[in-house]
Scaffold this motif. Structure first.
Motif, short mmCIF file in Angstrom:
data_model
loop_
_atom_site.label_atom_id
_atom_site.label_comp_id
_atom_site.label_asym_id
_atom_site.label_seq_id
_atom_site.Cartn_x
_atom_site.Cartn_y
_atom_site.Cartn_z
N ALA A 154 -8.55 -15.85 29.23
CA ALA A 154 -9.04 -14.72 30.02
C ALA A 154 -7.98 -14.28 31.03
CB ALA A 154 -10.33 -15.10 30.72
N ALA A 155 -7.37 -15.25 31.70
CA ALA A 155 -6.34 -14.94 32.69
C ALA A 155 -5.15 -14.24 32.05
CB ALA A 155 -5.90 -16.22 33.40
N GLN A 156 -4.71 -14.75 30.91
CA GLN A 156 -3.56 -14.15 30.23
C GLN A 156 -3.85 -12.71 29.82
OE1 GLN A 156 -2.78 -16.87 27.02
NE2 GLN A 156 -1.67 -18.33 28.31
N GLU A 157 -5.07 -12.48 29.34
CA GLU A 157 -5.44 -11.13 28.91
C GLU A 157 -5.49 -10.17 30.08
OE1 GLU A 157 -6.24 -8.17 26.21
OE2 GLU A 157 -5.67 -10.25 25.82
N LEU A 158 -6.11 -10.57 31.19
CA LEU A 158 -6.25 -9.68 32.34
C LEU A 158 -4.92 -9.49 33.08
CD1 LEU A 158 -9.72 -10.83 33.71
CD2 LEU A 158 -9.17 -8.74 32.45
N LEU A 159 -4.06 -10.50 33.04
CA LEU A 159 -2.76 -10.36 33.70
C LEU A 159 -1.88 -9.32 33.02
CD1 LEU A 159 -2.05 -14.12 34.44
CD2 LEU A 159 -2.14 -12.31 36.16
N ARG A 160 -2.20 -9.01 31.78
CA ARG A 160 -1.44 -7.98 31.07
C ARG A 160 -1.54 -6.63 31.77
NH1 ARG A 160 -0.27 -9.36 25.63
NH2 ARG A 160 -1.28 -11.28 24.93
N LEU A 161 -2.61 -6.46 32.56
CA LEU A 161 -2.80 -5.19 33.27
C LEU A 161 -1.76 -5.00 34.37
CD1 LEU A 161 -6.69 -5.33 33.62
CD2 LEU A 161 -5.38 -3.87 32.06
N GLY A 162 -1.22 -6.10 34.86
CA GLY A 162 -0.23 -6.02 35.92
C GLY A 162 -0.82 -5.69 37.29
N TRP A 163 -2.12 -5.94 37.47
CA TRP A 163 -2.78 -5.64 38.74
C TRP A 163 -2.61 -6.79 39.72
CZ3 TRP A 163 -8.10 -3.27 36.86
CH2 TRP A 163 -7.83 -2.06 36.22
N ASP A 164 -2.93 -6.52 40.99
CA ASP A 164 -2.78 -7.52 42.05
C ASP A 164 -4.09 -8.24 42.38
OD1 ASP A 164 -0.05 -7.03 42.44
OD2 ASP A 164 -0.47 -5.32 43.75
N HIS A 165 -5.24 -7.66 41.98
CA HIS A 165 -6.52 -8.20 42.42
C HIS A 165 -7.37 -8.66 41.24
CE1 HIS A 165 -5.33 -6.56 46.24
NE2 HIS A 165 -5.30 -5.34 45.75
N TYR A 166 -7.98 -9.85 41.41
CA TYR A 166 -8.77 -10.46 40.34
C TYR A 166 -10.04 -11.07 40.93
CZ TYR A 166 -4.45 -9.88 37.79
OH TYR A 166 -3.34 -9.32 37.22
N ALA A 167 -11.10 -11.09 40.12
CA ALA A 167 -12.37 -11.64 40.58
C ALA A 167 -13.08 -12.34 39.43
CB ALA A 167 -13.25 -10.53 41.15
N TYR A 168 -13.92 -13.29 39.79
CA TYR A 168 -14.76 -13.99 38.82
C TYR A 168 -16.21 -13.81 39.25
CZ TYR A 168 -17.15 -17.73 36.31
OH TYR A 168 -18.03 -18.44 35.52
#
Length: 227
Positions: A117-131
Motif C-alpha cells: 500500500a505504501a509503495q503504491e501511494l508513494l508513487r503519487l509523490g505527495w507529502d501527506h499520508y493517512a490511515y
C-alpha cells in the motif's frame, strides 16, 4: 441460517467426509480463501459446508454438535463475538485469527500488505499520508496501521492515523468522517483498513466537497466488491 453447500466429487476410494467453514459474512475475501480450500478438499473427498454467522441464530458449538464434521475452518474478524467458548471436540483452523496464540492458525501478513500500500501511494509523490482504521478496537486494524506508518517512515514520510466512529446514526457518522477528512492536509493519500472503510471515506469526502482523487487518493484492501 445461511448455509452454502458444495459437494466435492472425487475418485477417492474413501467415503465422502465433511468439514464446515464458518465466516461472519460471505465477503469476496472469504470466497477467495474458499477457492483455495476446495481444490485441497477435493483431493481428500470432503463435503464442504459454509455457514454465514451474521445471518445465523445458532452458535458454532450447536452447529458442530449437530452436524459432527471432521473439522472446522473459522474466518471471523476481531471484534465479532461469535467464537466458541469451549473446545469443539474437532480440529479447528483459525484463518486470520484475532490472536496469534491460537494453535493451527493461518495468519495474514499485514506488514507485506502495508508495504504494498505504501509503495503504491508513494508513487503519487505527495507529502501527506493517512490511515483510516476499522471501527472500534480491532487488533488487525491497529497492526495494519502501524505497519503502514512504519513503511512510510522508511521513506521519511509521516502518517496521520484515526478511526471513524460508528453509531446508530449513519448520516451523522458520515458527517463526522467528512469533517475529519476535511482537516487533513491536502493533497493526501489515504490507506483504508479495508474496502468498506475505503467506500465510506470516498462517500464522506464527496459529501463535503473534497475532490477524489485529486485532493484525496484512497486505497482499500481485500478486493471486497459488493455482491
Amino acid at each position: 441460517m445461511v448455509c452454502y453447500t458444495t459437494r466435492v466429487q472425487t475418485a477417492s476410494k474413501h467415503p465422502t467426509r465433511e468439514i464446515v467453514s464458518f465466516t461472519y459474512r460471505n465477503t469476496s475475501a472469504f470466497r477467495k480463501i474458499m477457492d483455495g480450500v476446495r481444490p485441497a478438499a477435493a483431493v481428500h473427498g470432503f463435503w464442504v459446508r459454509t455457514v454465514e454467522l451474521a445471518e445465523c441464530r445458532r452458535t458454532i458449538a450447536e452447529i458442530v454438535s449437530e452436524w459432527r464434521p471432521l473439522g472446522c475452518l473459522l474466518y471471523v474478524p476481531s471484534g465479532i463475538d461469535v467464537l466458541p467458548r469451549r473446545n469443539l471436540g474437532v480440529p479447528v483452523v483459525h484463518i486470520n485469527p484475532t490472536t496469534k496464540a491460537r494453535p493451527y492458525s493461518v495468519l495474514h501478513d499485514r506488514a507485506a500488505t502495508a508495504q504494498l500500500a505504501a509503495q503504491e501511494l508513494l508513487r503519487l509523490g505527495w507529502d501527506h499520508y493517512a490511515y483510516v482504521g476499522w471501527h472500534g478496537r480491532a487488533d488487525w486494524s491497529n497492526e495494519l496501521g502501524a505497519a503502514f506508518a512504519h513503511a512510510l517512515a522508511a521513506y521519511g514520510k509521516d502518517c496521520i492515523s484515526f478511526t471513524p466512529r460508528k453509531t446508530n446514526d449513519p448520516p451523522s457518522d458520515e458527517a463526522a468522517l467528512g469533517d475529519r477528512l476535511g482537516k487533513l492536509p491536502k493533497p493526501c493519500a489515504v490507506f483504508a483498513a479495508n474496502d468498506e472503510i475505503a467506500s465510506a471515506v470516498i462517500a464522506a469526502a464527496t459529501r463535503v466537497g473534497i475532490q477524489v482523487p485529486d485532493e484525496l487518493a484512497v486505497l482499500g484492501v481485500d478486493d471486497d466488491m459488493p455482491r
